[in-house]
Design a protein around this motif. Sequence first.
Motif, PDB file in Angstrom:
ATOM      1  N   LEU A 238       0.844  -1.119  -0.042  1.00 52.46           N
ATOM      2  CA  LEU A 238      -0.186   0.108   0.206  1.00 52.46           C
ATOM      3  C   LEU A 238       0.893   1.320  -0.040  1.00 52.46           C
ATOM      4  N   VAL A 239       0.353   2.264  -0.306  1.00 57.68           N
ATOM      5  CA  VAL A 239       0.994   3.593  -0.496  1.00 57.68           C
ATOM      6  C   VAL A 239       0.752   4.122   0.913  1.00 57.68           C
ATOM      7  N   GLU A 240       1.862   4.737   1.521  1.00 52.39           N
ATOM      8  CA  GLU A 240       1.954   5.153   2.872  1.00 52.39           C
ATOM      9  C   GLU A 240       1.610   6.706   2.651  1.00 52.39           C
ATOM     10  N   GLY A 241       0.836   7.348   3.625  1.00 51.06           N
ATOM     11  CA  GLY A 241       0.458   8.906   3.308  1.00 51.06           C
ATOM     12  C   GLY A 241      -0.990   9.066   3.940  1.00 51.06           C
ATOM     13  N   LYS A 242      -0.976  10.328   4.024  1.00 52.74           N
ATOM     14  CA  LYS A 242      -2.418  11.041   4.144  1.00 52.74           C
ATOM     15  C   LYS A 242      -3.136  11.407   3.017  1.00 52.74           C
ATOM     16  N   PHE A 243      -4.201  10.785   2.254  1.00 57.36           N
ATOM     17  CA  PHE A 243      -5.134  11.170   1.274  1.00 57.36           C
ATOM     18  C   PHE A 243      -5.683  12.171   1.743  1.00 57.36           C
ATOM     19  N   PRO A 244      -5.902  13.427   0.877  1.00 59.92           N
ATOM     20  CA  PRO A 244      -6.835  14.317   1.291  1.00 59.92           C
ATOM     21  C   PRO A 244      -8.165  14.162   1.405  1.00 59.92           C
ATOM     22  N   ASP A 245      -8.825  14.832   2.381  1.00 62.97           N
ATOM     23  CA  ASP A 245     -10.283  14.763   2.769  1.00 62.97           C
ATOM     24  C   ASP A 245     -11.044  15.026   1.646  1.00 62.97           C
ATOM     25  N   TYR A 246     -11.475  13.820   0.847  1.00 67.28           N
ATOM     26  CA  TYR A 246     -12.492  14.169  -0.170  1.00 67.28           C
ATOM     27  C   TYR A 246     -13.803  14.599  -0.031  1.00 67.28           C
ATOM     28  N   THR A 247     -14.124  14.706   1.234  1.00 72.88           N
ATOM     29  CA  THR A 247     -15.641  15.029   1.757  1.00 72.88           C
ATOM     30  C   THR A 247     -15.614  16.505   1.627  1.00 72.88           C
ATOM     31  N   ARG A 248     -14.662  17.250   1.692  1.00 75.43           N
ATOM     32  CA  ARG A 248     -14.368  18.823   1.705  1.00 75.43           C
ATOM     33  C   ARG A 248     -14.285  19.167   0.296  1.00 75.43           C
ATOM     34  N   VAL A 249     -13.642  18.409  -0.544  1.00 73.19           N
ATOM     35  CA  VAL A 249     -13.506  18.745  -1.830  1.00 73.19           C
ATOM     36  C   VAL A 249     -14.935  18.909  -2.743  1.00 73.19           C
ATOM     37  N   ILE A 250     -15.785  17.695  -2.317  1.00 75.43           N
ATOM     38  CA  ILE A 250     -16.892  17.561  -3.212  1.00 75.43           C
ATOM     39  C   ILE A 250     -17.884  18.703  -2.682  1.00 75.43           C
ATOM     40  N   PRO A 251     -18.134  19.855  -3.470  1.00 79.57           N
ATOM     41  CA  PRO A 251     -19.233  20.829  -3.312  1.00 79.57           C
ATOM     42  C   PRO A 251     -20.585  20.352  -2.998  1.00 79.57           C
ATOM     43  N   LYS A 252     -21.298  21.246  -2.068  1.00 80.24           N
ATOM     44  CA  LYS A 252     -22.571  21.055  -1.920  1.00 80.24           C
ATOM     45  C   LYS A 252     -23.358  22.249  -1.866  1.00 80.24           C
ATOM     46  N   GLY A 253     -24.508  22.058  -2.329  1.00 78.16           N
ATOM     47  CA  GLY A 253     -25.622  23.268  -2.352  1.00 78.16           C
ATOM     48  C   GLY A 253     -25.338  24.183  -3.352  1.00 78.16           C
ATOM     49  N   TYR A 254     -24.661  23.668  -4.547  1.00 81.96           N
ATOM     50  CA  TYR A 254     -24.762  24.513  -5.851  1.00 81.96           C
ATOM     51  C   TYR A 254     -26.270  24.690  -6.304  1.00 81.96           C
ATOM     52  N   LYS A 255     -26.641  25.922  -6.644  1.00 81.55           N
ATOM     53  CA  LYS A 255     -27.802  26.250  -7.040  1.00 81.55           C
ATOM     54  C   LYS A 255     -27.954  26.060  -8.718  1.00 81.55           C
ATOM     55  N   ASN A 256     -26.967  26.615  -9.299  1.00 83.33           N
ATOM     56  CA  ASN A 256     -26.821  26.786 -10.760  1.00 83.33           C
ATOM     57  C   ASN A 256     -26.531  25.217 -11.250  1.00 83.33           C
ATOM     58  N   GLU A 257     -27.635  24.504 -11.907  1.00 83.92           N
ATOM     59  CA  GLU A 257     -27.490  23.177 -12.276  1.00 83.92           C
ATOM     60  C   GLU A 257     -28.321  22.947 -13.377  1.00 83.92           C
ATOM     61  N   PHE A 258     -27.779  21.886 -14.562  1.00 83.37           N
ATOM     62  CA  PHE A 258     -28.693  21.689 -15.585  1.00 83.37           C
ATOM     63  C   PHE A 258     -28.424  20.157 -15.721  1.00 83.37           C
ATOM     64  N   ILE A 259     -29.192  19.520 -16.557  1.00 84.43           N
ATOM     65  CA  ILE A 259     -28.999  18.190 -17.109  1.00 84.43           C
ATOM     66  C   ILE A 259     -28.810  18.149 -18.537  1.00 84.43           C
ATOM     67  N   ILE A 260     -27.776  17.737 -19.130  1.00 83.82           N
ATOM     68  CA  ILE A 260     -27.393  17.813 -20.639  1.00 83.82           C
ATOM     69  C   ILE A 260     -26.999  16.362 -20.941  1.00 83.82           C
ATOM     70  N   GLY A 261     -27.424  15.801 -22.288  1.00 82.28           N
ATOM     71  CA  GLY A 261     -27.185  14.654 -22.873  1.00 82.28           C
ATOM     72  C   GLY A 261     -25.372  14.609 -22.838  1.00 82.28           C
ATOM     73  N   ARG A 262     -25.216  13.310 -22.278  1.00 81.55           N
ATOM     74  CA  ARG A 262     -23.689  13.076 -22.121  1.00 81.55           C
ATOM     75  C   ARG A 262     -23.145  13.039 -23.654  1.00 81.55           C
ATOM     76  N   ASP A 263     -23.509  12.318 -24.435  1.00 80.65           N
ATOM     77  CA  ASP A 263     -23.052  12.304 -25.828  1.00 80.65           C
ATOM     78  C   ASP A 263     -23.060  13.502 -26.573  1.00 80.65           C
ATOM     79  N   GLU A 264     -24.037  14.274 -26.409  1.00 83.96           N
ATOM     80  CA  GLU A 264     -23.983  15.602 -27.091  1.00 83.96           C
ATOM     81  C   GLU A 264     -23.036  16.520 -26.710  1.00 83.96           C
ATOM     82  N   LEU A 265     -22.808  16.644 -25.292  1.00 89.30           N
ATOM     83  CA  LEU A 265     -21.692  17.473 -24.737  1.00 89.30           C
ATOM     84  C   LEU A 265     -20.407  16.914 -25.129  1.00 89.30           C
TER      85      LEU A 265
END
Length: 368
Positions: A238-265
Amino acid sequence: MQLVKTTRDTLLRPLQIVSGIVERRHTMPILANILIRKEGESVSFLSTDTEVQITTKADIGSGPDVTGTTVAARKLLDILRALPESGDVTITLQNKRLAVQSGKSRFALQTLAAEEFPTVQQADSYSATVTLPQKTLKHLFNMVHFSMAQQDIRYYLNGLLLVLDGNHVIAVATDGHRLAFCQVETEQSFARQEVIIPRKTIIELQRLLEENDEPVQLDIAANQVKLTFADIELISKLVEGKFPDYTRVIPKGYKNEFIIGRDELLRSLQRAAIMTSDKFKGVRCIIEPGLMKISSTNADQEEAVEELEIDYGGDSVDIGFNVTYLLDVLNNLKCDQINVALGDSNSSALISIPDNADFKYVVMPMRI
């Protein structure tokens, strides 16, 4: 002494399994070899680079003898690939040379003693055991592997974070510019535990794991992980070391959002990427009510502009991204639509799958 007598394809399969981690250049010449051990009909094949070790077995032994030797992995593999598919292959060990014979073709290879081969020491005990279908673990790795760093001085980023938490198994990877998160629910329950599996091990497992429901057992120790599936055993440090806290990186509560076709984008970004250069992979995205505009330019003043209609009524956002990071995730997802959530031009973007909390992809903006 005859070691093996079998068909070419039967012998080729175990060799292909173990030869993936064999490096061409080594400080220890013996590490370019594979260890072949024979106990009656059972023949085991083992390779290692001292960090990762793969073992597989096949019932292709000839005679009751117990013996072992090591031989150059690439040479043996190349010989077998070049032989006729339908032919039988006989492997004999005599006078420290390995003789390979098929039809009227004969090869003699140098060997090194089996006792000199440096196998990885197995952990005395494992603190956690997980059993998943092969396709589930392969899916976990596939969803995040592209975000692992390559040769980063922050060595703990050159791998994948595997988290056991309650009844979830979570995989996270980041290179500091983007982060991918994926989780699967299991019927097992775990005390929270985090380990970092090296990049090379993950890439090898993606090659070896199959899209089936056969179980893979994952045993975790303080400095080692062992995976057992089909007739394969893989042990990795295994790799030794402290991995960044991913829970703090993932944003929450963004109000500007939309759904788009994956293939189209995806198609629009691929076209816009044509006008980027190797040194600068930036694309500019302007999101306005009803419209997403993607543009790119290069040093020759050439330009690409793409416009996509979107169902969006939020704020106008003008933001830049490394187009490679967007293409990586879109190429990897298999869904029809994606959800894009934004803060402002200086905030990271969050890409997810509609009505699915098991996958998240965060990408940092770049100045255009």
